[in-house]
Design an enzyme around this catalytic site. Structure first.
Site, PDB file in Angstrom:
ATOM      1  N   GLN A  99      36.988  46.831  49.695  1.00 28.89           N
ATOM      2  CA  GLN A  99      35.824  45.960  49.860  1.00 28.89           C
ATOM      3  C   GLN A  99      36.187  44.497  49.679  1.00 28.89           C
ATOM      4  O   GLN A  99      37.312  44.148  49.293  1.00 28.89           O
ATOM      5  CB  GLN A  99      34.732  46.379  48.868  1.00 28.89           C
ATOM      6  CG  GLN A  99      35.188  46.382  47.421  1.00 28.89           C
ATOM      7  CD  GLN A  99      34.191  47.057  46.491  1.00 28.89           C
ATOM      8  OE1 GLN A  99      33.673  46.430  45.572  1.00 28.89           O
ATOM      9  NE2 GLN A  99      33.937  48.355  46.732  1.00 28.89           N
ATOM     10  N   HIS A 153      33.927  40.526  48.669  1.00 32.86           N
ATOM     11  CA  HIS A 153      32.665  39.873  48.328  1.00 32.86           C
ATOM     12  C   HIS A 153      32.638  38.467  48.934  1.00 32.86           C
ATOM     13  O   HIS A 153      33.666  37.776  48.959  1.00 32.86           O
ATOM     14  CB  HIS A 153      32.497  39.767  46.815  1.00 32.86           C
ATOM     15  CG  HIS A 153      32.655  41.063  46.096  1.00 32.86           C
ATOM     16  ND1 HIS A 153      31.833  42.145  46.334  1.00 32.86           N
ATOM     17  CD2 HIS A 153      33.535  41.461  45.152  1.00 32.86           C
ATOM     18  CE1 HIS A 153      32.206  43.143  45.554  1.00 32.86           C
ATOM     19  NE2 HIS A 153      33.232  42.754  44.834  1.00 32.86           N
ATOM     20  N   GLU A 166      35.131  37.796  40.375  1.00 33.87           N
ATOM     21  CA  GLU A 166      35.136  38.724  39.252  1.00 33.87           C
ATOM     22  C   GLU A 166      36.529  38.845  38.649  1.00 33.87           C
ATOM     23  O   GLU A 166      37.510  38.325  39.204  1.00 33.87           O
ATOM     24  CB  GLU A 166      34.644  40.100  39.689  1.00 33.87           C
ATOM     25  CG  GLU A 166      35.506  40.750  40.761  1.00 33.87           C
ATOM     26  CD  GLU A 166      34.862  41.989  41.377  1.00 33.87           C
ATOM     27  OE1 GLU A 166      33.729  42.328  41.021  1.00 33.87           O
ATOM     28  OE2 GLU A 166      35.526  42.613  42.233  1.00 33.87           O
ATOM     29  N   HIS A 173      39.933  44.095  47.922  1.00 37.83           N
ATOM     30  CA  HIS A 173      40.332  44.773  46.700  1.00 37.83           C
ATOM     31  C   HIS A 173      39.718  46.160  46.620  1.00 37.83           C
ATOM     32  O   HIS A 173      38.792  46.490  47.369  1.00 37.83           O
ATOM     33  CB  HIS A 173      39.891  43.959  45.470  1.00 37.83           C
ATOM     34  CG  HIS A 173      38.400  43.774  45.389  1.00 37.83           C
ATOM     35  ND1 HIS A 173      37.742  42.786  46.083  1.00 37.83           N
ATOM     36  CD2 HIS A 173      37.440  44.455  44.716  1.00 37.83           C
ATOM     37  CE1 HIS A 173      36.445  42.858  45.837  1.00 37.83           C
ATOM     38  NE2 HIS A 173      36.232  43.873  44.992  1.00 37.83           N
ATOM     39  N   ARG A 222      31.650  46.619  52.295  1.00 36.63           N
ATOM     40  CA  ARG A 222      32.555  47.763  52.286  1.00 36.63           C
ATOM     41  C   ARG A 222      33.334  47.783  53.601  1.00 36.63           C
ATOM     42  O   ARG A 222      32.757  47.847  54.686  1.00 36.63           O
ATOM     43  CB  ARG A 222      31.733  49.052  52.120  1.00 36.63           C
ATOM     44  CG  ARG A 222      32.542  50.276  51.756  1.00 36.63           C
ATOM     45  CD  ARG A 222      31.633  51.484  51.566  1.00 36.63           C
ATOM     46  NE  ARG A 222      30.747  51.350  50.416  1.00 36.63           N
ATOM     47  CZ  ARG A 222      29.440  51.550  50.459  1.00 36.63           C
ATOM     48  NH1 ARG A 222      28.842  51.858  51.596  1.00 36.63           N
ATOM     49  NH2 ARG A 222      28.724  51.423  49.360  1.00 36.63           N
TER      50      ARG A 222
END
Length: 325
Positions: free
Chosen positions: A102, A104, A121, A179, A199
């Site tokens: 996936q 972001h 993150e 990642h 995804r």
């Protein structure tokens, strides 16, 4: 009313890749017949805002309390930047099977498409089974067209970097980096307040109803950073009984604490709340000189910015993550 260290009711997510380690390792009150993959410890995500579990504010939502106490909880600079929306999402993740590959979006793209923050993150590995791996980044320079070709031929893994992992490993995952958490990994995740995930590939797995899970192929193309980076595992050093930096960016700073003796934290110097995630052991948090709150393995706590100082006293050798903005 005076503020105090705040604990919250965890929110659990049953997913096809989840397991039972959140119960077995982190002592979460979870039905072990279910595949639980995530425990949302502290959340400001709309629709999944955390409820306080301790003290006089028990049962009140985090955003409601920030709406009343504003700067006292978040800190002046943090409140001016984010308002009533709590800026971080704190999780524990149990990957009994591999998560999807996936990516972001960053702040600009997430704002444009979803009226949301982006999602940068970091991960801190608590446990990893023998041979466990995770994916972070490309293993060479990749063009957009080459990425699309590899994705369409279901060969995307051949251009991604797989990292062998063990307990204590840490990874910083900026928005735009491809990642995936691999099978057999239990980790702590600190991220921006966002639930936007694109995804890319899910190994042709089917959900409980026999359907392939949704992919976000077209949306992801513009979100990906195709640059190749070396050495994506975070290199950090731990000094006993001191805060040792693991990762820092404009969205959060995360330190690790390995405590065998008392540790005093001055809060208002940072002009931010401070979050502690207890990974090992148990500590006592002393505030207002005589007031106390306990924190055990698998628990998290938020120290409001208005508390000038807290003292952390380990009941045994303890490991914590310390997070602030």
């Amino acid at each position: 009313m005076s503020l105090y260290p705040l604990k919250f009711i965890p929110q659990f997510a049953e997913v096809l890749w989840g397991g039972i380690k959140l119960n077995k390792v982190l002592n979460k009150d979870i039905d072990t017949c279910k595949s639980i993959g995530e425990s949302w410890e502290i959340s400001g995500v709309k629709g999944k805002v955390s409820l306080i579990s301790n003290g006089k504010f028990k049962g009140i939502s985090l955003d409601t309390l920030i709406g009343v106490y504003k700067h006292e909880i978040a800190g002046d600079k943090v409140y001016e930047r984010y308002g009533n929306e709590f800026p971080l999402l704190i999780k524990f993740i149990d990957a009994n099977d591999a998560l999807s590959i996936q990516v972001h979006p960053d702040d600009a793209l997430a704002k444009e498409r979803h009226n949301s923050f982006g999602k940068t993150e970091m991960w801190y590995v608590l446990e990893a089974e023998k041979g466990a791996e995770l994916i972070s980044g490309f293993n060479k320079e990749v063009t957009r067209d080459e990425y699309i070709q590899k994705l369409e031929s279901k060969d995307i893994e051949s251009i991604l970097t797989k990292h062998s992992v063990k307990s204590g490993d840490a990874f910083f995952i900026p928005a735009g980096r491809v990642h995936a958490i691999g099978k057999g990994i239990l980790l702590a995740e600190i991220q921006q307040t966002s639930n936007v995930t694109y995804r890319l590939y899910d190994f042709d797995r089917k959900d409980a109803n026999g359907n392939l899970r949704e992919l976000h192929t077209e949306q992801a193309v513009d979100a990906i950073n195709y640059t190749y980076y070396k050495d994506l595992k975070v290199d950090y050093n731990v000094k006993p009984n001191e805060a040792s930096e693991v990762a820092s960016c404009q969205y959060f700073t995360t330190n690790i604490l390995e405590l065998s003796e008392s540790y005093i934290k001055t809060i208002n110097v940072k002009d931010s709340f401070v979050i502690y995630m207890c990974l090992e052991g148990e500590i006592e948090i002393v505030y207002y000189i005589l007031e106390k709150e306990s924190l055990k393995k698998g628990e998290c706590i938020l120290i409001p910015a208005s508390l000038n100082m807290v003292e952390l006293i380990p009941n045994e050798n303890s490991i914590l993550l310390e997070v602030y903005i």
